[in-house]
Scaffold this active site. Structure first.
Site, mmCIF file in Angstrom:
data_model
loop_
_atom_site.group_PDB
_atom_site.id
_atom_site.type_symbol
_atom_site.label_atom_id
_atom_site.label_comp_id
_atom_site.label_asym_id
_atom_site.label_seq_id
_atom_site.Cartn_x
_atom_site.Cartn_y
_atom_site.Cartn_z
ATOM 1 N N HIS A 157 0.745 -1.057 0.038
ATOM 2 C CA HIS A 157 -0.042 0.121 -0.121
ATOM 3 C C HIS A 157 0.766 1.551 -0.125
ATOM 4 C CE1 HIS A 157 -0.027 -0.149 4.550
ATOM 5 N NE2 HIS A 157 1.066 -0.503 4.153
ATOM 6 N N HIS A 158 2.198 1.253 0.191
ATOM 7 C CA HIS A 158 3.086 2.451 0.016
ATOM 8 C C HIS A 158 3.446 2.776 -1.323
ATOM 9 C CE1 HIS A 158 3.133 2.451 4.521
ATOM 10 N NE2 HIS A 158 3.791 1.210 4.628
ATOM 11 N N ALA A 159 3.451 2.165 -2.149
ATOM 12 C CA ALA A 159 3.914 2.568 -3.497
ATOM 13 C C ALA A 159 3.039 3.525 -4.132
ATOM 14 C CB ALA A 159 3.792 1.275 -4.527
#
Length: 637
Positions: A157-159
């Protein structure tokens, strides 16, 4: 006879592996690619894709796979990844390798690749597997081919759009939500990772068609976003929900905030599909996490979301203590199909990872909970007030679907089934048929496809399979029925059934006991216990070292003669024939004396050092050529 209900680890399996607790017959599609465990970040990196293989192994050996439709999704390609990411960024991921990364130094700085997100072999393929499973799961939900889709390889979920972040390169969650939005008017995203889901929130920060809800640690913590006042802008105002938390939150307090907030979201937002990110770094004892959730507290969130009955895509995420993440994801897979799995782990190829308790459980610790009741109540009230400001049902303009959906159509799927049947006419069940088959939960007898299950990693629980070192006795050892006057018992050739059934790692205390019992039963009463214990020497792993027993048997006999020599009467010595002189030039000929009852093990060939030690320790029966022995004989005369 060994018990037939023991598994290869020696665990009694009279209890079932699982118990059906919810028979609502949800159709669950499970996406797993066996190649995912072959990829590895750089040495020492906390992110380990191998954890997904561990979780899959537990799913197989708990027999939960019987209620799943198992799929190996087609890896996402460049054209699919660029629905969210920029062309230049995906092209960079496709080209860069550890061998040529020095020539991409400028691009590495531009795309934040190098430190937290290193370049490793197969980087692009790894991203394709992760994104492909999530997108294919969303496509099956769109076509109503399943009620729940699971992809533990997803949840990165950080990309960002053109940037890697927090061990994440391609945001499979955003790509899956974009696929859902082709058919669903509103999609709800829920994030229970310890880190804020900043990449997903940023992607949908300005739209009301996606509501992002994140429960995360906030304050001096990565990524530093996710404040309570971050609620979205423009059309997306009040559709970004952040619940900042402090260290040490436990199951009870997490439940008091999670369930009311999600219930209010369902009431006010009324989503048509849910994407749930189940990051395992919110578990207690995680290498990078600071929460104190147990496995069951984490799974309660999954079970609560499942209870709403909406099409749900369940994804993985963070989690850096592999054995805990694997336990939790496997347990949550069971809860999603409606079964409660037994607390004792079945044997699997990664069984040693779960020692010393070998249980399906991740317990909370005594970590202090920095989240006071007043603080949580204040945040919860503020969040619910923001939800009340949202429109009852956001308006969605009717529009044409821009392209064909991902995955195969029904006609293509039927064509593959026909081709599979034509190519495997003689096969009772093909691999494709086995993966798509879902067992009924009200069946009391297993089907006859255990061979296929074993080929896919499920171990059978029919007696002891794991062999012990005691199952391989030394064929040259002295038999039990031979007369041995020295009193040294023969090394045990066979272990009893109980020891043979146990796991090697659990026999450290169990194995010496039967060896000593048998030795004491065979040894004469006048033999010192120390001599009997000498034959049962244990190595560092807790196993009887048969080679060491064989080599030391002669020394043990000589020591016994030396101890007993003080009690031998003068008449008994006269009965013994004169010892035979040994050739000093020989390399290992032992003294052979039938009446002296030297152990047959002494007749084996020994090196010079062992021969010297043997001659020195056997002074009561010294050769006639020994000057020292002659001198003692003269004194006695």
């Amino acid at each position: 006879m060994p018990a037939t209900n023991r598994d290869p680890a020696g665990v009694d399996r009279t209890r079932p592996l699982y118990e059906v607790v919810n028979n609502d017959k949800k159709r669950v599609a499970y996406f797993y690619d066996s190649d995912i465990g072959n990829y590895a970040y750089v040495t020492g990196h906390p992110m380990k894709p191998h954890r997904i293989r561990l979780a899959h192994s537990l799913v197989m050996n708990y027999n939960v796979y019987k209620f799943l439709e198992i799929y190996r999704a087609k890896p996402a390609v460049t054209s699919e990844m660029t629905q969210f990411h920029t062309d230049e960024y995906i092209e960079f991921l496709q080209k860069v390798t550890p061998d040529n990364m020095d020539s991409f130094m400028r691009e590495q700085g531009k795309y934040n690749v190098g430190d937290d997100c290193p370049v490793f072999d197969g980087l692009y393929e790894f991203c394709g597997i992760s994104a492909g499973g999530s997108m294919e799961g969303a496509a099956r939900l769109n076509r109503e081919k399943c009620d729940i889709a699971i992809n533990w390889a997803g949840g990165l979920h950080h990309a960002k759009k053109s940037e890697a972040s927090g061990f994440c390169y391609v945001n499979d969650i955003v790509l899956a939500i974009l696929e859902l939005l082709r058919f669903k008017k509103r999609v709800l995203y829920i994030d229970i990772d310890v880190h804020h889901g900043d990449g997903v929130e940023e992607a949908f920060y300005t739209t009301d068609r996606v509501m992002t809800v994140s429960f995360h640690k906030y304050g001096e913590y990565f990524p530093g976003t996710g404040e309570l006042r971050d609620i979205g802008i423009g059309t997306g105002k009040n559709y970004a929900v952040n619940f900042p938390l402090r260290d040490g939150i436990n199951d009870a307090t997490y439940e008091t905030i999670f369930e009311p907030v999600i219930r209010s979201v369902m009431q006010y937002y009324q989503p048509e599909a849910v994407v749930l990110q189940c990051g395992g770094d919110s578990l207690s004892g995680d290498r990078l996490g600071c929460f104190n959730l147990s496995m069951r507290g984490h799974a309660n969130c999954v079970n609560f979301v499942r209870s709403f009955g909406l099409p749900t895509l369940v994804l993985g995420g963070g989690g850096y203590t592999m054995r805990n993440v694997a336990r939790t994801w496997a347990y949550e897979t069971g809860r999603l199909v409606g079964v409660e799995m037994d607390s004792v782990l079945p044997y699997n190829e990664y069984y040693d990872y779960y020692g010393p308790d070998y249980e399906l459980d991740v317990r909370s610790s005594n970590m202090e909970n920095a989240n006071s009741t007043e603080y949580l109540e204040k945040i919860k009230i503020a969040v619910i007030e923001n939800l009340k400001k949202t429109a009852p049902v956001p308006s969605v303009q009717m529009q044409d679907v821009p392209r064909q959906g991902l995955g195969m159509s029904d006609d293509q799927d039927d064509e593959l089934d026909d081709n599979d049947e034509d190519e495997n006419k003689d096969a009772r069940m093909t691999q494709r048929q086995w993966e798509k088959k879902v067992h009924r939960q009200d069946e009391y007898e297993d089907s006859d496809d255990e061979d296929m299950a074993e080929a896919n990693g499920a171990f059978r629980s029919k007696g002891s399979v794991r062999r012990s070192i005691l199952d391989f006795p030394n064929p040259n050892a002295v038999e039990d029925d031979m007369e041995i006057d020295s009193g040294v018992a023969t090394p045990v050739a066979k272990a009893n059934d109980e020891a043979a059934d146990n796991d090697d790692t659990m026999l450290e205390d169990a194995r010496p006991e039967p060896v000593e019992t048998q030795t004491e039963a065979e040894a004469p009463a006048d033999v010192a216990p120390a001599a009997a214990a000498e034959t049962a020497k244990m190595d560092v792993d807790g196993d009887v070292d048969m080679a060491e027993v064989d080599e030391k048997a002669g020394e043990a006999t000589i020591k016994t003669e030396e101890i007993d020599s003080t009690a031998i009467s003068e008449s008994a010595r006269k009965k013994s024939p004169a010892p035979v002189a040994a050739d000093s030039a020989s390399d290992g000929d032992a003294i052979r004396n039938k009446d002296a009852s030297v152990s047959p093990a002494d007749s084996a060939t020994k090196d010079d050092e062992e021969a010297a030690v043997g001659n020195e320790t056997s002074k009561p029966a010294a050769p006639s050529g020994d000057a020292t022995a002659d001198g003692e004989a003269d004194k006695q005369a």
